[in-house]
Design an enzyme around this catalytic site. Structure first.
Site, short mmCIF file in Angstrom:
data_model
loop_
_atom_site.label_atom_id
_atom_site.label_comp_id
_atom_site.label_asym_id
_atom_site.label_seq_id
_atom_site.Cartn_x
_atom_site.Cartn_y
_atom_site.Cartn_z
N SER A 33 42.40 -116.66 62.69
CA SER A 33 40.93 -116.77 62.80
C SER A 33 40.43 -118.19 62.57
CB SER A 33 40.25 -115.83 61.79
OG SER A 33 40.56 -116.24 60.47
N HIS A 167 -1.50 -102.66 78.85
CA HIS A 167 -0.84 -102.12 80.06
C HIS A 167 -0.76 -103.17 81.17
CE1 HIS A 167 -1.57 -98.07 78.30
NE2 HIS A 167 -2.72 -98.63 77.93
N SER A 288 15.06 -124.47 92.79
CA SER A 288 15.94 -123.53 93.49
C SER A 288 16.85 -124.33 94.41
CB SER A 288 15.08 -122.57 94.31
OG SER A 288 15.82 -122.06 95.40
N ASN A 296 10.74 -123.14 88.69
CA ASN A 296 10.99 -121.89 87.97
C ASN A 296 10.97 -122.06 86.44
OD1 ASN A 296 11.35 -120.45 90.36
ND2 ASN A 296 13.53 -120.99 90.45
N GLU A 301 13.04 -117.61 80.75
CA GLU A 301 13.86 -116.46 81.15
C GLU A 301 15.16 -116.42 80.35
OE1 GLU A 301 14.16 -116.22 85.55
OE2 GLU A 301 12.43 -117.53 85.50
N1 ARG Z 1 39.87 -114.32 56.90
C1 ARG Z 1 39.52 -113.07 56.31
C2 ARG Z 1 38.11 -112.66 56.65
O1 ARG Z 1 37.45 -113.37 57.27
C3 ARG Z 1 39.63 -113.16 54.83
C4 ARG Z 1 41.03 -112.91 54.46
C5 ARG Z 1 41.21 -111.65 53.76
N2 ARG Z 1 42.45 -111.18 54.25
C6 ARG Z 1 43.12 -110.20 53.73
N3 ARG Z 1 44.23 -109.88 54.32
N4 ARG Z 1 42.75 -109.56 52.67
O2 ARG Z 1 37.66 -111.59 56.31
#
Ligand code: ARG
Length: 496
Positions: A33, A167, A288, A296, A301
């Site tokens: 992540s 309306h 356009s 536009n 939008e």
């Molecule tokens: N990166 C994780 C999160 O965003 C936090 C890590 C917790 N991970 C775990 N295996 N307990 O939630």
């Protein structure tokens, strides 16, 4: 950066004792992540410095180790800021692991102490709450600027009368400034909700550990003070599974977007060729590729479109949590992408909308023309008769017939004469035309929430004052967000 010196290939995870280091590459990639949560690096570093100071306070790390840890963390911060970090190395699961690993590379074994009594489960809540404080302040600042823009626009056009719609049919005459102030109210509610969001989330999570608390006598009040929280969260199980601070935030953002979207829709209509009440400066329009005549309102939008994305983010966030068993589950990792997206879309929408608003000109000729045959005075005609003695229901009926007469004869109200009017009701008198002039209709809405000039002027004045207060409140919030310098100062002032 030291990580570059590491051998290519696998390295041990922070949890490799039990699971071993041979996780599949696919598993590493899937659980990774860092790409998203690297955005939290500064909060993770601030939190870790404070936590290290907390560990020093209870004798788990020494003064010299604390100094080493802080120096190491600051180096890591600088490296990340310079882009010197392994953003695509799946060995570094998340921002927390990256920082712990890098600290080990920087200072050696002492780094192994920083996670004593802490879990990534309470660490991530801390990081997110610190991020939230900054994010709320940024949104509040942009909303405050938008609000000031709305007020200036209203002030500039304080006397312009235009048709209010229900309306999407012409309803009654209204001051354009009153119309603008209606959005000021909507955004004021959003601002209040965001202040609440900040206050409600302002409880320090560390000490919750993985879910049942910490086995170390962490001085939570001290950590709370270092990190500028107003207090400490009181239930570890709740806190590691708490995402209400983000849930509320996305809801609040979705409200802002919803209000913006409705504002945009109005402006798109008023900007259309058929209405032409407003003109948006070329700088905020697009053309356009095929129709050379087009100008536009794409920005409006797009904001309207993005509002659906943020509303979707709210649903994503709710569904992500629904049915999760108690305390921490990895599903939570998905929360950040959703929140970051909602925040970015909302912030950029508020900022550009505020600029666009400054670049709108009212086309008063068109507005006046549209008022001429709109029969928006009809309610005032009915009120005129009712105030002279007719029941309102009869007045309504009589007025309806007069309007039909005008439409059938292709004339406007001011073409009527008193004789014709008297045929409809004996209550009509010579004061009629003055009483149904647009200015009179405006001032006849005498309630303090209505469009009469006195109330609108008062409400505008109050709104300007409210914005001064809001600015001061936002400044005060800033002092409740920790930064590295203030944190170092606090740590220095802690007696040994
Ligand atoms: N990166 C994780 C999160 O965003 C936090 C890590 C917790 N991970 C775990 N295996 N307990 O939630």
């Amino acid at each position: 950066m030291k990580y570059l010196l590491k051998k290519a290939g696998k390295m041990n995870k922070i949890w490799s004792g039990r699971v071993g280091s041979n996780t599949d590459n696919l598993a590493d990639k899937f659980t990774f992540s860092l790409k998203t949560d690297v955005k939290l690096y500064v909060y993770d570093i601030i939190g870790t410095i404070a936590y290290a100071a907390g560990l020093k306070k209870i004798g788990i790390i020494s003064k010299s180790e604390l100094i080493q840890i802080i120096d190491g963390l600051i180096k890591i911060k600088n490296n990340i800021e310079a882009g010197r970090y392994p953003e695509n190395d799946y060995n570094y699961e998340d921002i927390h692991s990256l920082i712990e690993f890098e600290l080990k590379n920087e200072i050696g074994e002492a780094a192994g102490k920083i996670h004593t009594g802490r879990s990534r489960n309470d660490q991530i809540v801390l990081d997110e709450k610190l991020y939230l404080k900054d994010a709320v302040i940024q949104i509040l600042k942009s909303l405050a600027e938008l609000q000031s823009g709305i007020l200036e626009f209203a002030q500039k056009n304080i006397t312009v009368i235009f048709p209010a719609y229900t309306h999407l049919q012409k309803a009654q005459p209204v001051l354009f400034s009153h119309y603008l102030l209606s959005f000021f109210e909507k955004f004021s509610r959003d601002i209040n909700k965001l202040f609440n969001n900040f206050n409600e989330s302002d409880l320090m999570p560390l000490g919750s550990g993985a879910c049942t608390g910490s086995g170390y006598a962490i001085d939570r009040k001290y950590l709370s003070k270092l990190l500028k929280f107003k207090g400490t969260a009181c239930n570890s199980m709740d806190e590691v599974s708490n995402r209400d601070y983000f849930q509320d935030f996305i809801y609040n953002l979705s409200c802002v977007m919803l209000h913006l979207s409705r504002f945009c829709e109005d402006l798109i209509i008023y900007n259309s060729n058929e209405f032409s009440y407003i003109e948006i400066a070329d700088e905020f329009c697009t053309g356009s590729s095929i129709m050379p005549q087009k100008k536009n309102p794409d920005i409006l939008e797009l904001i309207r479109g993005k509002s659906s994305i943020v509303a979707g983010n709210l649903v994503q966030f709710e569904v992500m949590q629904k049915g999760l068993p108690t305390t921490y589950n990895r599903d939570f990792q998905e929360d950040k992408g959703i929140v970051f997206n909602a925040f970015n879309e909302t912030l950029s929408s508020v900022i550009i909308f505020k600029e666009l608003l400054k670049n709108i000109k009212l086309n008063e000729d068109k507005i006046n023309k549209s008022m001429e045959r709109g029969f928006t005075e009809a309610t005032d005609i009915a009120d005129y008769l009712a105030k002279k003695g007719e029941t309102f229901r009869n007045s309504h009926n009589i007025t309806g017939k007069i309007i039909r007469f005008c439409i059938e004869n292709d004339i406007s109200l001011k073409d009527l004469d008193l004789k014709t009017l008297k045929n409809h009701s004996q209550y009509f008198d010579s004061d009629f035309f003055e009483k149904i002039s647009l200015g009179s209709c405006i001032n006849a809405k005498i309630t303090d929430c209505g469009t009469n000039s006195k109330s609108v002027n008062n409400n505008l004045k109050t709104a300007f004052l409210r914005m001064q207060d809001i600015q001061k409140e936002i400044e005060k919030l800033k002092s409740r967000v920790p930064d590295i310098n203030s944190l170092m100062e606090e740590i220095k002032n802690t007696p040994d």
